[in-house]
Structure formats: structure tokens, C-alpha cells
Design a protein around this motif. Structure first.
Motif, mmCIF file in Angstrom:
data_model
loop_
_atom_site.group_PDB
_atom_site.id
_atom_site.type_symbol
_atom_site.label_atom_id
_atom_site.label_comp_id
_atom_site.label_asym_id
_atom_site.label_seq_id
_atom_site.Cartn_x
_atom_site.Cartn_y
_atom_site.Cartn_z
ATOM 1 N N SER A 159 21.026 28.591 26.467
ATOM 2 C CA SER A 159 19.260 29.254 26.158
ATOM 3 C C SER A 159 18.411 29.039 27.650
ATOM 4 N N SER A 160 19.184 29.060 28.788
ATOM 5 C CA SER A 160 18.593 28.635 30.113
ATOM 6 C C SER A 160 19.576 29.610 30.654
ATOM 7 N N ARG A 161 19.091 30.396 31.742
ATOM 8 C CA ARG A 161 19.705 30.747 33.047
ATOM 9 C C ARG A 161 20.408 29.812 33.785
ATOM 10 N N THR A 170 23.414 46.720 40.032
ATOM 11 C CA THR A 170 22.504 45.451 39.731
ATOM 12 C C THR A 170 21.608 45.313 38.488
ATOM 13 N N PHE A 171 22.333 44.727 37.780
ATOM 14 C CA PHE A 171 21.548 45.063 36.321
ATOM 15 C C PHE A 171 21.359 43.822 35.609
ATOM 16 N N LYS A 172 19.792 43.843 35.602
ATOM 17 C CA LYS A 172 19.511 42.610 35.318
ATOM 18 C C LYS A 172 19.263 41.898 33.398
ATOM 19 N N VAL A 173 19.852 41.245 32.666
ATOM 20 C CA VAL A 173 19.859 41.287 31.533
ATOM 21 C C VAL A 173 19.289 40.269 30.613
ATOM 22 N N HIS A 174 19.164 40.180 29.675
ATOM 23 C CA HIS A 174 18.334 38.593 29.008
ATOM 24 C C HIS A 174 20.039 37.754 27.887
ATOM 25 N N ASP A 196 13.337 35.763 36.450
ATOM 26 C CA ASP A 196 12.656 36.516 35.367
ATOM 27 C C ASP A 196 13.401 35.328 34.969
ATOM 28 N N ASP A 197 12.685 34.194 33.776
ATOM 29 C CA ASP A 197 13.347 33.645 32.714
ATOM 30 C C ASP A 197 14.158 34.110 31.953
ATOM 31 N N ASN A 198 14.992 33.599 31.183
ATOM 32 C CA ASN A 198 16.105 33.447 29.973
ATOM 33 C C ASN A 198 16.992 34.900 30.708
ATOM 34 N N HIS A 199 16.668 35.284 31.989
ATOM 35 C CA HIS A 199 17.434 36.733 32.857
ATOM 36 C C HIS A 199 18.055 36.278 33.888
ATOM 37 N N VAL A 200 19.523 36.847 33.528
ATOM 38 C CA VAL A 200 20.836 36.589 34.805
ATOM 39 C C VAL A 200 20.607 38.240 35.189
ATOM 40 N N ASN A 201 22.003 38.477 36.701
ATOM 41 C CA ASN A 201 21.771 39.960 37.264
ATOM 42 C C ASN A 201 23.355 39.449 37.677
ATOM 43 N N ILE A 202 24.231 40.750 36.795
ATOM 44 C CA ILE A 202 25.497 41.054 36.939
ATOM 45 C C ILE A 202 24.798 42.008 38.411
ATOM 46 N N LYS A 207 22.116 27.237 33.578
ATOM 47 C CA LYS A 207 23.033 26.515 32.354
ATOM 48 C C LYS A 207 24.344 27.734 32.233
ATOM 49 N N PHE A 208 23.558 29.210 32.343
ATOM 50 C CA PHE A 208 24.594 30.627 31.613
ATOM 51 C C PHE A 208 25.629 30.573 32.890
ATOM 52 N N CYS A 209 24.588 30.509 34.235
ATOM 53 C CA CYS A 209 25.564 31.051 35.433
ATOM 54 C C CYS A 209 27.098 29.604 35.267
ATOM 55 N N ASP A 210 26.038 28.226 35.467
ATOM 56 C CA ASP A 210 26.643 27.785 35.936
ATOM 57 C C ASP A 210 27.870 26.980 34.416
ATOM 58 N N ARG A 211 28.064 27.598 33.717
ATOM 59 C CA ARG A 211 29.089 27.568 32.863
ATOM 60 C C ARG A 211 29.877 28.934 32.951
#
Length: 340
Positions: free
Chosen positions: A73-75, A51-55, A39-45, A77-81
Motif C-alpha cells: 500500500s505504500s511506496r 524514467t517511468f512514474k507508475v502507481h 507523489d503518493d503511492n507512486h514509484v519511479n522506474i 514499503k514497495f521499494c524496501d521489499r
């Protein structure tokens, strides 16, 4: 954590990334990995058991070391950072929790070039407030201002003392700016008051002026007014003369146009009279079909009157055949009766 729109945050405990959120009060779960969700703008912890799906817009910074992840603003970029930031956070946590001895700062040990991170570790471990649990995530003060500023910049720590100093300095600057504005307003008020006072003093001096001086001044003003009036009258006379000249030129042009119009009208009337005379003369002689006539012929070689016969009578012309068989359409003026 069933609600993906709830607030959540990350922290590093003992060199391990932990996950928690508003739906997990006081609970910190070790994280195995953070991956992009479908899903857009979501990541899986991903943890060991769940497994937690969070915005990502609901991510909150509880630890200042995670400022780098705020307002992403993007999933992807969040994971890369997070992937770039996590090794540094874990290694920093391990180094800050490790022990350092005074031997590490001895002259023999100091001869070996240390990294800035190693120096920070030793300085923190030797600091008298090192064991204070309330200051675990804060900067421990130092009298070395350059070193303190470098630590704040390098680790993203909060320099409480200098932060308070900066706030006090900002407040002082604001107070000074306000005082400066008040001084400017007061200065403007004094200037206005001075101008008003000068006007009042000038009026008093004028009232106290001797009558002869007043009369001289009035005569001078009257003379200047008369000069201005004379100049205005002169300009008006020049303007009036120009207007009269323009009117005369326009009248002259109109008279010339009327004369030319009269001449043209007379010429047209004369031409009409000539045409009427020609029509009267032409209408006197008429020819009929089969009548023998004398017709005019003209080409580049010869021209003259030759015998012919009328073949057809048209409205304004005659169709004739010459004696040699040539046929032509002629106007009435090119035809005349055959001489007997």
C-alpha cells in the motif's frame, strides 16, 4: 509509458531486473533502479534512457517470484521489499542458468556440505526436462516429496502436480461433505417417519383396546382431573379469604383514620373557641397614648407588674415606658389598667 495508471510488471532476465507494462506490449526494458516518487503511492522506474512514474496499485504479478510485492500500500514499503528481494532473485536466476556436472554429485564432491540452493541448482540441471522452455519458471517434478515441498516453500514455485492433487483432494472432500449432508437429511427424514409410524400404531392399539380397559383409563383420567380441579378450588378459596381479610384490615384502618380525624377536628374547634374568647376579652380593654397602665416585666432575675406609660399604640401591641425608664413592646395580654 505515458499513463501512470496503466498496469505494469517486473521480471528477471539473465540476472537483470526488467520492466514492462500494458503500454509496452512485448517490450522488456532493463532497470537501473526503483525509487520513491514525490507523489503518493507512486514509484519511479529508472532505466538508461527514461524514467517511468507508475502507481503501485497497478503492479501485476507476471512472475510468481514477485508475489512478495503484491498488495503493497505504500511506496516506501514497495521499494524496501524490492531492495531485499532483488539480490535473491538475481542470484537464483544466475544459479538456475548455470551448468552443473555429474562430478558435482560424486562422492568426493558430496563430502563438502552444500547449501540448499546449490542442491536445487544441481538437481534442476540434471533433470531430464531442464531444457524445456515452457517450464523455465515452473517447478521440475521429483519423486522426493519432502525435497519437492521444501523447494516450493523456499522459492515460491508452482508445484503443478501437487497443485492438481490438492485440487482433486479438495473436490473429493467437498463431494464427501455433500454426501454426508445428504445422509444426515435422510436420517432426519427416517426419524420423522418412524415417529409418525409410532403415533399411528399407538392410535390403532388404542382403538383395539378392550372396553373395560378403556373405561378404566377414562376413570383414571377423570379422577386426575377432579384432583386438579379440587386443588384449583382450594387455592381459589385461600386467595379469596386473603382478599376478604385485606378488605377488613383496610376498612379498620379507614375507621381508625376517621376517628382520629374527628378527634383532631373537635380539638381544633375547641382551640378556635378559646382563641375567640381570648380575643373577645382582650378586645374589651383598649389603651391610648399617654395613658398610665400597669405592665408586666420578666427577666432572669425578677418578674411582676410595674407602673408604666403607653408611648405608642401599634396594631397588635403597645410600646410602653416603665417607671424606671426602660422601654419595651408588649402584647395586650401583658397590660392592664392601673388600680385606683
Amino acid at each position: 509509458m505515458d499513463n501512470p495508471s496503466s498496469a505494469w510488471w517486473l521480471s528477471v532476465v539473465d540476472g537483470v531486473l526488467h520492466f514492462s507494462g500494458a503500454d509496452l506490449p512485448g517490450v522488456y526494458i532493463p532497470v537501473q533502479s526503483v525509487e520513491k516518487s514525490q507523489d503518493d503511492n507512486h514509484v519511479n522506474i529508472i532505466t538508461e534512457d527514461e524514467t517511468f512514474k507508475v502507481h503501485i496499485s497497478k503492479f501485476q504479478v507476471k512472475d510468481i517470484r514477485f508475489n512478495y510485492l503484491q498488495d503493497v500500500s505504500s511506496r516506501r514499503k514497495f521499494c524496501d521489499r524490492l531492495e531485499k528481494l532483488l539480490p535473491q532473485l538475481c542470484s537464483l536466476s544466475e544459479s538456475l542458468n548455470s551448468e552443473a556436472t555429474a562430478d558435482q554429485l560424486s562422492s568426493s564432491g558430496a563430502s563438502k556440505k552444500r547449501s540448499f540452493r546449490e542442491e536445487v541448482q544441481m538437481m534442476r540441471n540434471l533433470h531430464p526436462e531442464n531444457n524445456d522452455p515452457d517450464k523455465l519458471g515452473e517447478f521440475l517434478d521429483s519423486s522426493n516429496r519432502a525435497w519437492r515441498q521444501a523447494c516450493v516453500t523456499f522459492f515460491g514455485c508452482i508445484d503443478r502436480e501437487n497443485q492438481q492433487k490438492d485440487e482433486d483432494l479438495k473436490a473429493e472432500n467437498k463431494r464427501l461433505r455433500d454426501e454426508n449432508e445428504q445422509l444426515k437429511k435422510e436420517n432426519e427424514r427416517l426419524k420423522r417417519q418412524k415417529r409418525h409410524q409410532d403415533v399411528f400404531e399407538y392410535a390403532e392399539d388404542l382403538e383395539q383396546t378392550e372396553p373395560t380397559v378403556r373405561k378404566t383409563y377414562q376413570r383414571k383420567v377423570t379422577a386426575e382431573v377432579e384432583v386438579h380441579l379440587e386443588e384449583a378450588h382450594k387455592k381459589r378459596r385461600i386467595q379469596k379469604e386473603k382478599e376478604e381479610r385485606y378488605i377488613e384490615l383496610i376498612d379498620e384502618i379507614i375507621r381508625e383514620d376517621e376517628a382520629e380525624t374527628t378527634e383532631v377536628t373537635e380539638a381544633i374547634e375547641e382551640d378556635n373557641e378559646v382563641v375567640e374568647n381570648i380575643q373577645e376579652v382582650t378586645n374589651e380593654v383598649t389603651f391610648s397614648k399617654g395613658e398610665k397602665i400597669t405592665a408586666f416585666w420578666e427577666d432572669k432575675n425578677i418578674s411582676g407588674w410595674y407602673p408604666a406609660v403607653v408611648l405608642r399604640v401599634n396594631k397588635n401591641s403597645y410600646y410602653v415606658r416603665y417607671f424606671d425608664g426602660v422601654k419595651s413592646s408588649l402584647k395586650p395580654k401583658d397590660i392592664k389598667k392601673t388600680a385606683n
